[in-house]
Design an enzyme around this catalytic site. Structure first.
Site, PDB file in Angstrom:
ATOM      1  CE  LYS A 219      -3.409   2.127   3.045  1.00  0.00           C
ATOM      2  NZ  LYS A 219      -4.219   1.913   4.243  1.00  0.00           N
ATOM      3  CD  GLU A 225       9.956  -5.497   6.940  1.00  0.00           C
ATOM      4  OE1 GLU A 225       9.782  -4.406   6.351  1.00  0.00           O
ATOM      5  OE2 GLU A 225       9.635  -5.681   8.119  1.00  0.00           O
ATOM      6  N   GLY A 280      -4.541  -2.281   5.620  1.00  0.00           N
ATOM      7  CA  GLY A 280      -3.801  -3.422   5.063  1.00  0.00           C
ATOM      8  C   GLY A 280      -4.435  -4.757   5.421  1.00  0.00           C
ATOM      9  NE  ARG A 281      -5.747  -4.161  11.710  1.00  0.00           N
ATOM     10  CZ  ARG A 281      -5.111  -2.986  11.735  1.00  0.00           C
ATOM     11  NH1 ARG A 281      -4.036  -2.810  10.980  1.00  0.00           N
ATOM     12  NH2 ARG A 281      -5.530  -1.999  12.490  1.00  0.00           N
ATOM     13  CD  GLU A 366      -1.187  -4.831  12.087  1.00  0.00           C
ATOM     14  OE1 GLU A 366       0.002  -5.186  12.120  1.00  0.00           O
ATOM     15  OE2 GLU A 366      -1.818  -4.692  11.033  1.00  0.00           O
ATOM     16  CG  HIS A 397      -2.550 -35.962  18.448  1.00  0.00           C
ATOM     17  ND1 HIS A 397      -2.680 -37.232  18.970  1.00  0.00           N
ATOM     18  CD2 HIS A 397      -3.621 -35.780  17.634  1.00  0.00           C
ATOM     19  CE1 HIS A 397      -3.766 -37.800  18.475  1.00  0.00           C
ATOM     20  NE2 HIS A 397      -4.358 -36.926  17.660  1.00  0.00           N
ATOM     21  CE  LYS A 525       6.167  -1.348   9.083  1.00  0.00           C
ATOM     22  NZ  LYS A 525       5.183  -0.703   8.197  1.00  0.00           N
TER      23      LYS A 525
HETATM   24  C1  G6Q Z   1      -2.008  -3.978   8.277  1.00  0.00           C
HETATM   25  C2  G6Q Z   1      -0.770  -3.335   8.641  1.00  0.00           C
HETATM   26  C3  G6Q Z   1       0.466  -3.992   8.114  1.00  0.00           C
HETATM   27  C4  G6Q Z   1       0.754  -3.676   6.635  1.00  0.00           C
HETATM   28  C5  G6Q Z   1       2.168  -4.135   6.302  1.00  0.00           C
HETATM   29  C6  G6Q Z   1       2.503  -3.918   4.857  1.00  0.00           C
HETATM   30  O1  G6Q Z   1      -3.097  -3.535   8.541  1.00  0.00           O
HETATM   31  O2  G6Q Z   1      -0.830  -1.995   8.364  1.00  0.00           O
HETATM   32  O3  G6Q Z   1       0.441  -5.376   8.295  1.00  0.00           O
HETATM   33  O4  G6Q Z   1      -0.175  -4.292   5.817  1.00  0.00           O
HETATM   34  O5  G6Q Z   1       3.085  -3.467   7.125  1.00  0.00           O
HETATM   35  O6  G6Q Z   1       2.393  -2.576   4.516  1.00  0.00           O
HETATM   36  P1  G6Q Z   1       2.461  -2.122   3.011  1.00  0.00           P
HETATM   37  O7  G6Q Z   1       1.323  -2.733   2.283  1.00  0.00           O
HETATM   38  O8  G6Q Z   1       2.380  -0.629   3.037  1.00  0.00           O
HETATM   39  O9  G6Q Z   1       3.775  -2.616   2.466  1.00  0.00           O
END
Ligand code: G6Q
Length: 558
Positions: A219, A225, A280-281, A366, A397, A525
């Site tokens: 996003k 990463e 994002g989530r 989150e 188990h 971060k």
């Molecule tokens: C989700 C968070 C987080 C995010 C990641 C990736 O709600 O905000 O998990 O999705 O850090 O972020 P980008 O899509 O910006 O790379």
């Protein structure tokens, strides 16, 4: 602007829900209920299952194995009403800026709303934008699947590698895994999320760059990463083609930050939209779900959206006491905030849902793993539990010992399917027998008298019985919800995910938490970026604590 007044109206005006009479009544009721055993409630009421279950098209929700009575549910419903849950729900669906700390609307539900009714955010009709994005996804996924999109050497794409992390990875990967049986395997879809080079190296090793398409899902298009993995992918491709024009044929992006995606080298026509009103989530319903559409076909992706939309309709229209997401949220608050549970297990009895607990972990923790309210004031009640879990049978188990006999009570959601998507002889029956047995055992338990009688019947000596009996006692009274799906399909899975998403929203509103930011993810971060510079330069910053300094020095020795 209207959002200004919205923010002002929330700021410094939150009366803590803890001071409401609705809250006090639930708390007083909880202290009475603590001494009751669920098995007595079942004995007293033969229609308990009918009273405390909801049948919807995609699944049945049985919540009768909770420490609840009609009075409990009625008090909890009053609490939901006191929290103005219906008004908040309507605000979310209407696009009001309920993400107050980031001043954003929360509209993942609009992504799966199949109606063409315009919805305006900042003067832009987002219904139209969503439809345009879906059209672009359809065109693109069809071309990839039909072999019409060619790589730089004219060969078809056989492998798609999605590079993203967190919300830009977990949702699509969980869905891809869950719906594997629905894939025609016309393209292989892979996911890279970890910055540990082992993952991308292992995925790329058997692949031929001529047949690979990378989707960079981010996003923000700034996540270290993802950018690190994207750069590695770019080097891997250009090492094989030596030609920059190859990039347009092998890289697409999903991002709200077009500028960064373009400067990374991605052709502007190859960028799929993301918007700041999608967290994002909660984003798998957007073009972040592109790998799902490529894997299953666009029609299946639409079925996923439709299933979620059906559940949204239920959430918007069903009265509180028959509203599955509201009930799940109230039960979580009942078990955790009022009865003191600290964690909750998500236990799918369906191999296809093997990533569900990881997905739910992010979605709930989150969103609601916070300890200040909307005004930034410290909260003095338990908010949400830590979420963990895994496949049921494997867990039986392993960690179920803890669920049955630990001194901590862990409420659990059991999720199974009436029909297997991969029937193999009588496997499904064995699986489901365990599924039913576990919630019964967790609820009923076994008391000392039963243990003693059982051991006596087996001919054990009195001495042995005295020694072993206390170890075999299971107190029971452990709350579970059971979600019995018809069968895992794009549509039912869509409904299941939306059930939990809406539940998380309700929890946030009642607990007065801003569910849609994630400042806790940002702190580490920022620090990692600074330390990475030190590692690169080989110089250690004096401001670190002695532990961090010691660890970095030890690392630098090599
Ligand atoms: C989700 C968070 C987080 C995010 C990641 C990736 O709600 O905000 O998990 O999705 O850090 O972020 P980008 O899509 O910006 O790379």
């Amino acid at each position: 602007m209207y959002y200004g007044s919205q923010l002002v109206s929330m700021k410094n005006k939150t009366d803590s829900i803890k001071h409401s009479s609705a809250w006090h009544n639930v708390a007083a009721h909880a202290s009475k209920m603590k001494d009751i055993h669920m098995s007595d409630l079942f004995d007293r009421d033969p229609s308990r299952f009918d009273n405390f279950s909801i049948k919807l098209k995609p699944f049945l929700l049985d919540y009768s194995k909770n420490l609840i009575t009609h009075e409990t549910m009625s008090l909890l419903a009053t609490l939901a009403k006191a929290s103005k849950i219906e008004q908040w729900r309507n605000k979310m669906f209407a696009g009001e800026r309920i993400n107050s700390t980031e001043n954003r609307a929360v509209l993942h539900t609009a992504l799966r709303n199949r109606s063409s009714k315009p919805l305006h955010i900042d003067g832009i009709n987002i219904t139209e934008e969503i439809q345009n994005s879906l059209n672009k996804m359809k065109l693109f996924s069809d071309r990839i699947r039909q072999g019409l999109w060619k790589g730089y050497s004219g060969k078809r794409i056989t492998d798609v590698v999605n590079i993203g992390v967190g919300g830009s990875n977990l949702g699509p990967q969980m869905v891809t895994e869950a719906l594997k049986q629905y894939s025609d395997n016309s393209v292989n879809v892979h996911y890279v999320s970890n910055v540990d080079g082992t993952q991308i190296a292992n995925i790329l090793r058997p692949l031929n760059p001529e047949n690979v398409l990378f989707i960079i899902s981010s996003k923000t298009f700034t996540t270290t990463e993802t950018m690190t993995n994207a750069n590695t992918a770019m080097k891997w491709l250009t090492a094989s083609s030596f030609d920059q024009s190859a990039i347009a044929k092998h890289f697409v992006a999903v991002s709200a930050n077009k500028e960064n995606a373009i400067s990374f080298g991605i052709d502007k026509d190859n960028i799929f939209d993301m918007w700041d009103w999608v967290g994002g989530r909660f984003s798998l319903w957007s073009a972040i779900g592109l790998p799902i559409a490529i894997d299953l076909g666009f029609e299946r992706f639409i079925e996923l959206l439709e299933g979620a939309h059906e559940l949204d309709q239920h959430f918007c229209n069903a009265p509180i006491q028959e509203n599955a997401p509201i009930i799940l949220a109230l039960l979580s608050i009942w078990n955790c905030t009022f009865l003191g549970a600290q964690s909750q297990a998500i236990l799918p009895y369906d191999q296809s849902l093997h990533m569900l607990s990881a997905y739910m972990q992010q979605a709930e923790m989150e969103s609601n793993g916070k300890s200040v309210n909307w005004d930034g004031v410290d909260i003095d009640y338990n908010t949400v539990p830590s979420i963990w879990g895994g496949l049921g049978i494997d867990g039986q188990h392993a960690f179920y010992q803890y669920l049955h006999q630990s001194s901590n009570v862990v409420p659990a959601d059991f999720i199974g399917s009436k029909k297997s998507i991969t029937p193999v002889q009588d496997h499904h029956e064995t699986l489901m027998a365990n599924f039913f047995a576990q919630t019964q055992a967790l609820m009923q338990g076994v008391n000392e008298q039963q243990v003693r009688e059982d051991l006596k019947a087996k001919g054990r000596t009195e001495e042995y019985i005295d020694k072993i009996a206390p170890h075999k006692v299971h107190k029971g009274n452990r709350p579970t919800n059971t979600i019995l799906m018809q069968q895992i399909s794009p549509r039912t899975l869509g409904s299941l995910i939306a059930l939990y998403e809406n539940k998380i929203f309700v929890q946030g509103i009642i607990l007065q938490i801003c569910s849609f930011d994630q400042w806790g993810v940002e702190l580490g971060k920022g620090l990692a970026n600074k330390i990475q510079k030190e590692l690169k330069m080989g110089t250690l910053n004096d401001s670190h604590d002695s532990s961090t300094k010691g660890l970095i020095s030890c690392y630098m020795e090599q």
